[in-house]
Design a protein around this motif. Structure first.
Motif, PDB file in Angstrom:
ATOM      1  N   HIS A   1      38.713  43.445  50.351  1.00 44.61           N
ATOM      2  CA  HIS A   1      40.138  42.924  51.018  1.00 44.61           C
ATOM      3  C   HIS A   1      40.774  43.645  52.388  1.00 44.61           C
ATOM      4  O   HIS A   1      41.068  43.192  53.190  1.00 44.61           O
ATOM      5  CB  HIS A   1      41.036  42.723  49.889  1.00 44.61           C
ATOM      6  CG  HIS A   1      40.789  41.559  48.944  1.00 44.61           C
ATOM      7  ND1 HIS A   1      39.824  41.635  48.029  1.00 44.61           N
ATOM      8  CD2 HIS A   1      41.016  40.412  48.746  1.00 44.61           C
ATOM      9  CE1 HIS A   1      39.570  40.965  47.216  1.00 44.61           C
ATOM     10  NE2 HIS A   1      40.432  39.683  47.804  1.00 44.61           N
TER      11      HIS A   1
ATOM     12  N   THR B   1      35.968  32.215  44.656  1.00 49.98           N
ATOM     13  CA  THR B   1      37.261  33.406  44.543  1.00 49.98           C
ATOM     14  C   THR B   1      37.709  33.317  43.028  1.00 49.98           C
ATOM     15  O   THR B   1      37.436  32.422  42.316  1.00 49.98           O
ATOM     16  CB  THR B   1      38.256  33.170  45.555  1.00 49.98           C
ATOM     17  OG1 THR B   1      39.034  34.226  45.415  1.00 49.98           O
ATOM     18  CG2 THR B   1      38.896  31.942  45.305  1.00 49.98           C
TER      19      THR B   1
ATOM     20  N   VAL C   1      30.943  39.538  44.582  1.00 51.43           N
ATOM     21  CA  VAL C   1      32.325  40.542  44.943  1.00 51.43           C
ATOM     22  C   VAL C   1      32.716  39.977  46.375  1.00 51.43           C
ATOM     23  O   VAL C   1      33.898  39.728  46.358  1.00 51.43           O
ATOM     24  CB  VAL C   1      32.022  41.800  44.376  1.00 51.43           C
ATOM     25  CG1 VAL C   1      33.250  42.396  44.896  1.00 51.43           C
ATOM     26  CG2 VAL C   1      31.707  42.000  43.067  1.00 51.43           C
TER      27      VAL C   1
ATOM     28  N   GLY D   1      41.235  46.769  43.016  1.00 57.19           N
ATOM     29  CA  GLY D   1      42.369  46.059  43.820  1.00 57.19           C
ATOM     30  C   GLY D   1      43.611  46.924  43.891  1.00 57.19           C
ATOM     31  O   GLY D   1      43.834  47.867  43.327  1.00 57.19           O
TER      32      GLY D   1
ATOM     33  N   ASP E   1      35.663  46.075  41.846  1.00 58.50           N
ATOM     34  CA  ASP E   1      36.358  46.393  43.143  1.00 58.50           C
ATOM     35  C   ASP E   1      37.782  46.897  42.486  1.00 58.50           C
ATOM     36  O   ASP E   1      38.417  46.069  41.904  1.00 58.50           O
ATOM     37  CB  ASP E   1      36.554  44.980  43.938  1.00 58.50           C
ATOM     38  CG  ASP E   1      37.439  45.387  45.289  1.00 58.50           C
ATOM     39  OD1 ASP E   1      37.708  44.112  45.753  1.00 58.50           O
ATOM     40  OD2 ASP E   1      37.561  46.325  45.558  1.00 58.50           O
TER      41      ASP E   1
ATOM     42  N   ALA F   1      35.973  37.838  47.661  1.00 52.95           N
ATOM     43  CA  ALA F   1      36.950  38.386  48.539  1.00 52.95           C
ATOM     44  C   ALA F   1      36.966  37.282  49.857  1.00 52.95           C
ATOM     45  O   ALA F   1      38.047  36.922  50.231  1.00 52.95           O
ATOM     46  CB  ALA F   1      36.711  39.852  49.111  1.00 52.95           C
TER      47      ALA F   1
ATOM     48  N   ARG G   1      44.990  39.751  45.391  1.00 51.12           N
ATOM     49  CA  ARG G   1      44.761  40.770  46.296  1.00 51.12           C
ATOM     50  C   ARG G   1      44.972  40.092  47.828  1.00 51.12           C
ATOM     51  O   ARG G   1      45.262  41.239  48.529  1.00 51.12           O
ATOM     52  CB  ARG G   1      43.373  41.378  45.967  1.00 51.12           C
ATOM     53  CG  ARG G   1      43.240  42.051  44.615  1.00 51.12           C
ATOM     54  CD  ARG G   1      41.683  42.469  44.304  1.00 51.12           C
ATOM     55  NE  ARG G   1      41.429  42.744  42.720  1.00 51.12           N
ATOM     56  CZ  ARG G   1      40.360  42.986  42.478  1.00 51.12           C
ATOM     57  NH1 ARG G   1      39.219  42.772  42.885  1.00 51.12           N
ATOM     58  NH2 ARG G   1      40.354  43.398  41.228  1.00 51.12           N
ATOM     59  N   THR G   2      44.428  39.149  48.050  1.00 55.30           N
ATOM     60  CA  THR G   2      44.885  38.754  49.425  1.00 55.30           C
ATOM     61  C   THR G   2      46.198  38.583  49.545  1.00 55.30           C
ATOM     62  O   THR G   2      46.745  39.255  50.888  1.00 55.30           O
ATOM     63  CB  THR G   2      44.122  37.342  49.625  1.00 55.30           C
ATOM     64  OG1 THR G   2      42.792  37.435  49.401  1.00 55.30           O
ATOM     65  CG2 THR G   2      44.539  36.733  50.725  1.00 55.30           C
TER      66      THR G   2
ATOM     67  N   SER H   1      32.394  47.790  47.232  1.00 54.52           N
ATOM     68  CA  SER H   1      33.338  47.557  46.114  1.00 54.52           C
ATOM     69  C   SER H   1      32.582  48.058  44.706  1.00 54.52           C
ATOM     70  O   SER H   1      33.028  48.284  43.781  1.00 54.52           O
ATOM     71  CB  SER H   1      33.506  46.132  45.845  1.00 54.52           C
ATOM     72  OG  SER H   1      32.321  45.368  45.691  1.00 54.52           O
TER      73      SER H   1
ATOM     74  N   SER I   1      38.620  34.128  49.094  1.00 52.76           N
ATOM     75  CA  SER I   1      40.012  34.165  48.797  1.00 52.76           C
ATOM     76  C   SER I   1      41.151  34.245  50.100  1.00 52.76           C
ATOM     77  O   SER I   1      42.284  33.576  50.041  1.00 52.76           O
ATOM     78  CB  SER I   1      40.671  35.577  48.010  1.00 52.76           C
ATOM     79  OG  SER I   1      40.330  36.739  48.810  1.00 52.76           O
TER      80      SER I   1
ATOM     81  N   SER J   1      37.706  48.709  48.796  1.00 58.34           N
ATOM     82  CA  SER J   1      38.285  47.060  48.843  1.00 58.34           C
ATOM     83  C   SER J   1      37.664  46.438  49.983  1.00 58.34           C
ATOM     84  O   SER J   1      37.868  46.500  50.976  1.00 58.34           O
ATOM     85  CB  SER J   1      39.800  47.210  48.669  1.00 58.34           C
ATOM     86  OG  SER J   1      40.204  45.759  48.542  1.00 58.34           O
TER      87      SER J   1
ATOM     88  N   ASP K   1      41.165  37.889  42.989  1.00 60.85           N
ATOM     89  CA  ASP K   1      41.022  37.786  44.282  1.00 60.85           C
ATOM     90  C   ASP K   1      42.303  37.262  45.119  1.00 60.85           C
ATOM     91  O   ASP K   1      42.493  37.808  46.181  1.00 60.85           O
ATOM     92  CB  ASP K   1      39.703  37.337  44.679  1.00 60.85           C
ATOM     93  CG  ASP K   1      38.674  38.114  44.162  1.00 60.85           C
ATOM     94  OD1 ASP K   1      38.252  39.352  44.793  1.00 60.85           O
ATOM     95  OD2 ASP K   1      37.870  37.865  43.120  1.00 60.85           O
TER      96      ASP K   1
END
Length: 432
Positions: free
Chosen positions: A199, A115, A28, A339, A337, A32, A122-123, A365, A35, A197, A119
């Motif tokens: 991210h 990734t 995980v 998101g 995670d 992230a 989410r970025t 996460s 990503s 998270s 992900d």
């Protein structure tokens, strides 16, 4: 403008939990991390390359018309590519800082290729959220959500001299990119944010600890979306971030305080329910502030019980947010995670100036099998009046409750032809 040094902070993540000791957790984390690294290439392909292919699939007479002025579709795609590169400079800076924070050398490649599309989404969401939390243009959104919280907190502690507010401990679950944590700390309080998270943790750590000056970076928040724009200029609007330099602002806010701001801003990484339900946090905080957070709960009772556990007797819970329940369409899987969905970007994170990241009870996460937190089975969605009855049933006295008096967007383009406006519930409840 002369560059200012970033906040001095430890690059290591504290606590007993080691994400590298758990293969699932490490995957995980790596996904992230990757990503942010892949943002540039993925966006170029998914946003502009695919559109070029589709554009040239039009009848030749049509695409030739649209490629020429005044439409200049191809030129606009070139401009979007430039915006992607500018955003990628931020994404890659976040990536480098995250590598160092987790003790990964800059030459490490173990995370590469790990990734997922989720992900990547989410970025992109996190970069857009930088607009909300750290641009001058999004001040109206922040003002609508943060001002009622700060006012309620100040009213509760009106008799406390400003210089002594550092003795008042405030917890901010779902801290997002750290702006509310930052604002409360700048107002004099001792603030601890919590985020799940990776991210959000990566980005907030970078923004709070590693930026060198105000308006250091250019961000194009709307460049990757092509719908509901009045003009191409609106699509390619740029903002400067961060609007303030956190280290400088917190240093200035410390001049009249008994305790320096760098010692009053902390961050924990992990599942809120797992971290704060234990004896070590019982009766620890004078206030809990939740903004666009409680609707991330699959089971709100777990959140209420956790907040009740960590609040001191007589402490207050200040809440502002809608009830767009995140798990309405499905059951949250364990150790996943959480998101941030663009429709309700519920925030998440901060690593503060001179902050610590405490993962002794869980990860950023997922959690140890002994307590799954938000990964526990079961989902329920409540109305606002049901939420208030439940809060009171669980040992709180409601002292203020307003619905519909506040109107705000959430990462909302103010020039867009589509305006999503929340009319959140705002309330203050006291632990009996």
């Amino acid at each position: 403008m002369a560059e200012e040094a970033p906040v001095e902070t430890s690059a290591e993540w504290g606590g007993e939990f080691d994400p590298f000791a758990d293969p699932e957790e490490k995957s995980v984390l790596y996904a992230a991390l990757d990503s942010f690294y892949q943002y540039r290439s993925a966006a170029h392909y998914q946003i502009t390359h695919v559109r070029r292919e589709r554009f040239y699939s039009l009848p030749s007479a049509h695409w030739e018309l649209l490629a020429a002025p005044p439409f200049s579709i191809i030129s606009n795609l070139d401009a979007v590519n430039d915006a992607i590169d500018t955003n990628a400079d931020i994404s890659e800076a976040i990536h480098r800082t995250a590598q160092e924070s987790f003790g990964l050398g800059l030459n490490s490649t173990d995370w590469m290729g790990s990734t997922t599309q989720s992900d990547m989404d989410r970025t992109r969401s996190t970069l857009r959220q930088i607009y909300r939390d750290w641009s001058a243009e999004a001040l109206p959104e922040r003002h609508a959500c943060f001002t009622p919280v700060l006012r309620a907190l100040n009213n509760e502690h009106v008799s406390t001299p400003d210089a002594q507010k550092g003795r008042i401990r405030v917890l901010v679950p779902g801290a997002g990119l750290g702006r509310l944590v930052f604002e409360l700390c700048a107002a004099g309080y001792d603030v601890e944010g919590n985020e799940i998270s990776y991210h959000q943790l990566f980005a907030s750590n970078f923004l709070l600890n590693q930026t060198q000056r105000a308006e250091q970076f250019v961000l194009f928040p709307w460049a990757l979306t092509f719908s509901n724009h009045v003009s191409r200029a609106d699509q390619l609007q740029k903002v400067m971030v961060p609007d303030v330099h956190p280290a400088t602002a917190l240093a200035a806010a410390s001049e009249w305080m008994d305790v320096h701001a760098f010692e009053r801003l902390n961050m924990t990484a992990g599942d809120f329910c797992v971290l704060y339900k234990g004896e070590e946090h019982r009766n620890s905080f004078d206030a809990v502030a939740t903004v666009f957070f409680i609707n991330t709960a699959p089971n709100l009772i777990a959140y209420i019980e956790t907040i009740k556990n960590c609040l001191k007797p007589g402490g207050i819970w200040i809440n502002l947010g809608p009830l767009l329940w995140h798990w309405e369409s499905g059951v949250p899987p364990a150790r996943q995670d959480m998101g941030k969905d663009d429709a309700n970007e519920v925030k998440g994170d901060a690593r503060g100036a001179k902050e610590r990241v405490d993962t002794e009870s869980g990860s950023a996460s997922g959690q140890k099998p002994r307590d799954l937190g938000i990964g526990e089975a079961g989902v329920v969605e409540l109305t606002d009046d049901e939420v208030m009855r439940l809060v009171e049933h669980c040992g709180f006295a409601s002292e203020q409750h307003e619905v519909g008096k506040i109107a705000t967007g959430y990462v909302q383009d103010p020039k867009s032809m589509l305006q999503n406006v929340y009319r959140p519930s705002f309330w203050v409840a006291r632990k009996e």
